[in-house]
Scaffold this active site. Structure first.
Site, PDB file in Angstrom:
ATOM      1  N   CYS A 262       0.838  -1.197   0.000  1.00  0.00           N
ATOM      2  CA  CYS A 262       0.000   0.000   0.000  1.00  0.00           C
ATOM      3  C   CYS A 262       0.876   1.252   0.000  1.00  0.00           C
ATOM      4  CB  CYS A 262      -0.922  -0.004   1.221  1.00  0.00           C
ATOM      5  SG  CYS A 262      -2.099   1.376   1.267  1.00  0.00           S
TER       6      CYS A 262
ATOM      7  N   CYS B 159      -3.072   4.977   9.407  1.00  0.00           N
ATOM      8  CA  CYS B 159      -1.819   4.397   9.904  1.00  0.00           C
ATOM      9  C   CYS B 159      -1.112   5.309  10.901  1.00  0.00           C
ATOM     10  CB  CYS B 159      -0.893   4.074   8.737  1.00  0.00           C
ATOM     11  SG  CYS B 159      -1.571   2.834   7.610  1.00  0.00           S
TER      12      CYS B 159
ATOM     13  N   CYS C 264       8.183   3.371   5.305  1.00  0.00           N
ATOM     14  CA  CYS C 264       7.239   3.128   4.228  1.00  0.00           C
ATOM     15  C   CYS C 264       7.918   2.756   2.917  1.00  0.00           C
ATOM     16  CB  CYS C 264       6.364   4.355   4.008  1.00  0.00           C
ATOM     17  SG  CYS C 264       7.293   5.849   3.612  1.00  0.00           S
TER      18      CYS C 264
END
Length: 230
Positions: free
Chosen positions: A112, A198, A223
């Site tokens: 994602c 998140c 990330c």
């Protein structure tokens, strides 16, 4: 920290930004609108117009972040390019894993992040000679060896982290001294702000990154934007 000490840090920071503007054009600043990035936004918007500011609009940012984006545009009269994820790729991800599939595994969470952040970043950095971030060493265990300047082999350009030696207190002293706008979530105990699902508030004493991907171990809490391939 004394006023004189902060001023010295600001002068060193400005020296780095001037060096980037003069020697690494075209250079860009990746702005996520956290407190650190607002220090850089204030200086770049006022003094270094050749450094282009961009942001990654993941499509799942908190409303408070969008409010700050608008406040920055209104105050500094700068144009900030927003890079968005590929719509078809997001549609495929949601169809296969659901809108919150990233909770199921680190692999799905990183997938994602790749679609919403890493791939748009690649587009933002294409053809550039340098990019600037607001990362600091004390933010996370994954950043404790951060340097001011390093060659980013993943993207084929120089990467600058001019605030890497700044402390949390340095950042907020600058913001308050210069009346710099900041994300309202910081006043609600969000020291690190990313996508809305998140990111959560932390309690006093917790690590500053503990509110990001809180269901994972600290050593996986990146990330993919700032992880060098080995």
């Amino acid at each position: 920290m004394s006023q004189q000490d902060l001023q010295q840090k600001v002068e060193q920071l400005c020296s780095v930004l001037e060096h980037i503007q003069q020697n690494y054009a075209p250079a860009v600043f990746a702005n996520s609108f956290g407190a650190e990035d607002m220090v850089l936004t204030d200086l770049i918007a006022r003094h270094y117009p050749q450094i282009v500011i961009f942001t990654l609009d993941t499509g799942r940012l908190p409303q408070e972040t969008y409010d700050l984006m608008q406040a920055v545009k209104d105050r500094y009269a700068v144009s900030i390019r927003a890079y968005c994820p590929d719509a078809a790729s997001i549609e495929d991800y949601v169809a296969q894993h659901g809108p919150n599939g990233f909770y199921k595994s680190i692999a799905l969470r990183k997938s994602c992040c790749y679609l919403r952040k890493v791939e748009p970043l690649k587009r933002a950095l294409a053809g550039k000679k340098a990019w600037i971030t607001g990362m600091r060493r004390e933010q996370a265990v994954t950043r404790d060896s951060l340097e001011i300047s390093a060659y980013d082999s993943e993207h084929g350009l120089h990467k600058f982290n001019p605030l890497c030696h700044w402390t949390h207190q340095n950042v907020w002293d600058y913001i308050k001294q210069h009346d710099v706008p900041y994300n309202a979530l910081h006043d609600r105990f969000y020291p690190s702000i990313g996508c809305a699902p998140c990111t959560r508030a932390i309690t006093p004493g917790e690590d500053v990154r503990s509110g990001r991907w809180w269901w994972e171990n600290p050593d996986s809490k990146e990330c993919g934007l700032h992880v060098e391939k080995t």
